[in-house]
Design a protein around this motif. Structure first.
Motif, mmCIF file in Angstrom:
data_model
loop_
_atom_site.group_PDB
_atom_site.id
_atom_site.type_symbol
_atom_site.label_atom_id
_atom_site.label_comp_id
_atom_site.label_asym_id
_atom_site.label_seq_id
_atom_site.Cartn_x
_atom_site.Cartn_y
_atom_site.Cartn_z
ATOM 1 N N THR A 71 -10.748 -7.362 -0.733
ATOM 2 C CA THR A 71 -10.130 -6.034 -0.826
ATOM 3 C C THR A 71 -8.673 -6.130 -1.258
ATOM 4 O O THR A 71 -8.186 -5.278 -2.011
ATOM 5 C CB THR A 71 -10.221 -5.289 0.519
ATOM 6 O OG1 THR A 71 -9.491 -6.005 1.525
ATOM 7 C CG2 THR A 71 -11.669 -5.155 0.978
ATOM 8 N N GLN A 79 -6.899 -4.448 -4.692
ATOM 9 C CA GLN A 79 -5.671 -3.658 -4.675
ATOM 10 C C GLN A 79 -4.593 -4.297 -5.548
ATOM 11 O O GLN A 79 -3.788 -3.592 -6.180
ATOM 12 C CB GLN A 79 -5.180 -3.503 -3.232
ATOM 13 C CG GLN A 79 -6.108 -2.641 -2.384
ATOM 14 C CD GLN A 79 -5.679 -2.589 -0.928
ATOM 15 O OE1 GLN A 79 -4.897 -1.724 -0.533
ATOM 16 N NE2 GLN A 79 -6.196 -3.496 -0.124
ATOM 17 N N LEU A 93 -8.802 2.314 -4.842
ATOM 18 C CA LEU A 93 -8.106 2.064 -3.579
ATOM 19 C C LEU A 93 -8.945 2.545 -2.400
ATOM 20 O O LEU A 93 -8.949 1.920 -1.333
ATOM 21 C CB LEU A 93 -6.744 2.763 -3.583
ATOM 22 C CG LEU A 93 -5.684 2.172 -4.511
ATOM 23 C CD1 LEU A 93 -4.417 3.029 -4.476
ATOM 24 C CD2 LEU A 93 -5.358 0.730 -4.125
ATOM 25 N N GLN A 135 -9.720 9.413 -2.788
ATOM 26 C CA GLN A 135 -9.657 8.262 -1.889
ATOM 27 C C GLN A 135 -10.652 8.395 -0.755
ATOM 28 O O GLN A 135 -11.160 7.393 -0.239
ATOM 29 C CB GLN A 135 -8.248 8.116 -1.317
ATOM 30 C CG GLN A 135 -7.203 7.694 -2.327
ATOM 31 C CD GLN A 135 -5.860 7.475 -1.679
ATOM 32 O OE1 GLN A 135 -5.613 6.464 -1.029
ATOM 33 N NE2 GLN A 135 -4.981 8.445 -1.834
ATOM 34 N N GLN A 146 0.821 -1.211 0.000
ATOM 35 C CA GLN A 146 0.000 0.000 0.000
ATOM 36 C C GLN A 146 0.851 1.255 0.000
ATOM 37 O O GLN A 146 0.632 2.181 -0.790
ATOM 38 C CB GLN A 146 -0.930 -0.003 1.206
ATOM 39 C CG GLN A 146 -2.100 -0.966 1.100
ATOM 40 C CD GLN A 146 -2.943 -0.957 2.350
ATOM 41 O OE1 GLN A 146 -2.499 -0.566 3.427
ATOM 42 N NE2 GLN A 146 -4.184 -1.399 2.224
ATOM 43 N N ALA A 183 -11.496 -0.166 -1.764
ATOM 44 C CA ALA A 183 -10.882 -1.331 -1.123
ATOM 45 C C ALA A 183 -10.600 -1.070 0.351
ATOM 46 O O ALA A 183 -10.890 -1.911 1.210
ATOM 47 C CB ALA A 183 -9.586 -1.698 -1.859
ATOM 48 N N ARG A 184 -10.053 0.082 0.648
ATOM 49 C CA ARG A 184 -9.724 0.394 2.040
ATOM 50 C C ARG A 184 -10.975 0.610 2.870
ATOM 51 O O ARG A 184 -10.969 0.375 4.078
ATOM 52 C CB ARG A 184 -8.808 1.617 2.072
ATOM 53 C CG ARG A 184 -7.439 1.344 1.448
ATOM 54 C CD ARG A 184 -6.616 2.601 1.282
ATOM 55 N NE ARG A 184 -6.197 3.134 2.555
ATOM 56 C CZ ARG A 184 -5.562 4.294 2.711
ATOM 57 N NH1 ARG A 184 -5.309 5.034 1.642
ATOM 58 N NH2 ARG A 184 -5.203 4.715 3.888
ATOM 59 N N CYS A 191 -5.229 -3.191 -9.013
ATOM 60 C CA CYS A 191 -4.800 -1.798 -9.204
ATOM 61 C C CYS A 191 -3.298 -1.714 -9.414
ATOM 62 O O CYS A 191 -2.807 -0.995 -10.296
ATOM 63 C CB CYS A 191 -5.206 -0.958 -7.998
ATOM 64 S SG CYS A 191 -6.983 -0.676 -7.834
ATOM 65 N N PHE A 225 0.741 -8.043 -2.577
ATOM 66 C CA PHE A 225 -0.699 -8.223 -2.391
ATOM 67 C C PHE A 225 -1.087 -9.694 -2.575
ATOM 68 O O PHE A 225 -1.984 -10.200 -1.894
ATOM 69 C CB PHE A 225 -1.489 -7.340 -3.362
ATOM 70 C CG PHE A 225 -1.585 -5.907 -2.938
ATOM 71 C CD1 PHE A 225 -2.054 -5.562 -1.671
ATOM 72 C CD2 PHE A 225 -1.230 -4.883 -3.809
ATOM 73 C CE1 PHE A 225 -2.143 -4.234 -1.277
ATOM 74 C CE2 PHE A 225 -1.316 -3.552 -3.422
ATOM 75 C CZ PHE A 225 -1.776 -3.227 -2.155
#
Length: 406
Positions: free
Chosen positions: A68, A72, A100, A41, A5, A103-104, A75, A165
């Motif tokens: 999630t 990522q 993102l 974001q 991340q 996902a977060r 991405c 990831f």
């Protein structure tokens, strides 16, 4: 996952700022592009917060975490490809920022609410400290990976993130089944979603701790402007950018390591207030600095002070919240963290666009100091809280002590 991340986020900001500057934008204009990265974001987190909290309390938290991570991963792989092909652009970076954020939004409540189910309640503060160490190590090594691999090959940070990831998805799959707390069947979904907000609003300790972080970090967030300082103020390039991002994480990691061996037990509320005060003061000095060593030292203090307050706040929130509401309360906490970080990045970038990056950072640090003074008055419970134990447990322990004396 944290390694990937922070390697990604650092390079996304760096590419965005450099693309804007290379297109002829001024420092202020390019800072505005960094502001948009933070906003893009934050918006998904803001919109999805009520739903992701409920999802973490209804569905398998491990499964949500895996999904999630896979998003990522996609991405990171996309950015690796477009960077390798030389077709990366600001619109592509903005699109990934939105994904993102989504996902977060789901990962935060699911993984945060999972932790108390994996360790005994008595050692939860220690577990939070150990978890923070791994998180902060990721914040140190992640920017190192991002900055230094970018200096070798621009697409390499994203390729490494894709691999990391993948490892994270496998690790989450190895966690055994954990119990899901029962939800009230007589309550409609919208009422269940609002339960977390109601609980936070009614619990002055949780509300004060969450909002203190919200406003202090929101005002004093300097991380979004690291590309500005690295390229145009300190002039240290992408490797210097990595060092700027690593410094606060190093301070935070050492603080978390200390707490893993020496857990904090006394005067937790007042110490949290002092930590936020120091956080704001160090931010002011960093904003004024034109020396790389001084800047790194101040950012180290910023990270240490922030970790000090995070350790106390997270322990208080987790131990003061019933298990059947932890997912939803965690989602509220995540929203405030996102507001202070991602939306704080938008605020810092926008302020830098209006008054310049140095003035923006200094003003934000001063604002954090003012916030501490205000919150100590608005939430006196923060000044009087001595231990992590909820009030009912403190009263029970006091009753047992008196009974034993009798």
């Amino acid at each position: 996952m944290t390694l990937a991340q922070y390697a990604m986020l650092l390079i996304i900001g760096w590419q965005t700022y450099n693309l804007a500057r290379d297109d002829g934008m001024s420092v202020a204009g390019a800072s505005g592009q960094l502001a948009l990265i933070g906003l893009l974001q934050f918006v998904p987190l803001f919109v999805l917060t009520p739903f992701v909290g409920l999802a973490a309390d209804i569905f398998d938290r491990r499964g949500l975490g895996r999904l999630t991570v896979l998003l990522q991963l996609a991405c990171a792989a996309t950015l690796a490809w477009v960077t390798w092909q030389g077709v990366v652009s600001i619109p592509i970076l903005f699109t990934v920022a939105v994904l993102l954020g989504i996902a977060r939004a789901f990962a935060g409540p699911a993984l945060s609410a999972l932790a108390p189910n994996l360790v005994p309640k008595a050692i939860l503060p220690n577990a939070i400290a150990l978890s923070s160490i791994s998180w902060q190590v990721g914040m140190i090594v992640g920017p190192f990976i991002g900055g230094y691999t970018y200096s070798l090959l621009p697409f390499l940070p994203y390729l490494v993130a894709t691999t990391l990831f993948g490892v994270s998805a496998i690790a989450l799959s190895l966690i055994g089944k954990v119990p899901q707390p029962p939800l009230r069947k007589d309550q409609r979904p919208i009422g269940q979603m609002l339960d977390g907000i109601r609980y936070v609003r009614q619990n002055r300790m949780v509300l004060g701790a969450i909002t203190l972080d919200l406003f202090a970090v929101f005002l004093a967030g300097a991380t979004a402007l690291f590309p500005v300082y690295a390229r145009d103020i300190l002039q240290v390039g992408e490797t210097g950018l990595a060092q700027l991002a690593m410094a606060p994480a190093a301070g935070a990691a050492l603080t978390a390591l200390w707490f893993s061996f020496r857990p904090l037990k006394n005067n937790v509320g007042p110490k949290m207030l002092w930590a936020v005060f120091i956080f704001g003061l160090a931010t002011v000095v960093f904003g004024l600095s034109t020396s790389m060593p001084l800047s790194l030292a101040m950012l180290f203090i910023v990270g240490a002070a922030d970790m000090f307050s995070v350790y106390i706040r997270q322990s208080l929130i987790q131990l003061h919240t019933p298990d059947d509401k932890r997912g939803r309360v965690s989602s509220v906490s995540l929203l405030t963290i996102s507001a202070s970080n991602e939306f704080g990045d938008f605020f810092s970038g926008s302020l830098a666009f209006l008054i310049g990056p140095v003035a923006a950072v200094v003003t934000g640090g001063a604002g954090a100091i003012v916030t501490v003074a205000l919150w100590s008055k608005l939430f006196p419970v923060l000044r009087t809280t001595k231990t992590f134990d909820p009030p009912d447990e403190v009263a029970l322990q006091h009753h047992r002590h008196n009974s034993q004396e009798a």
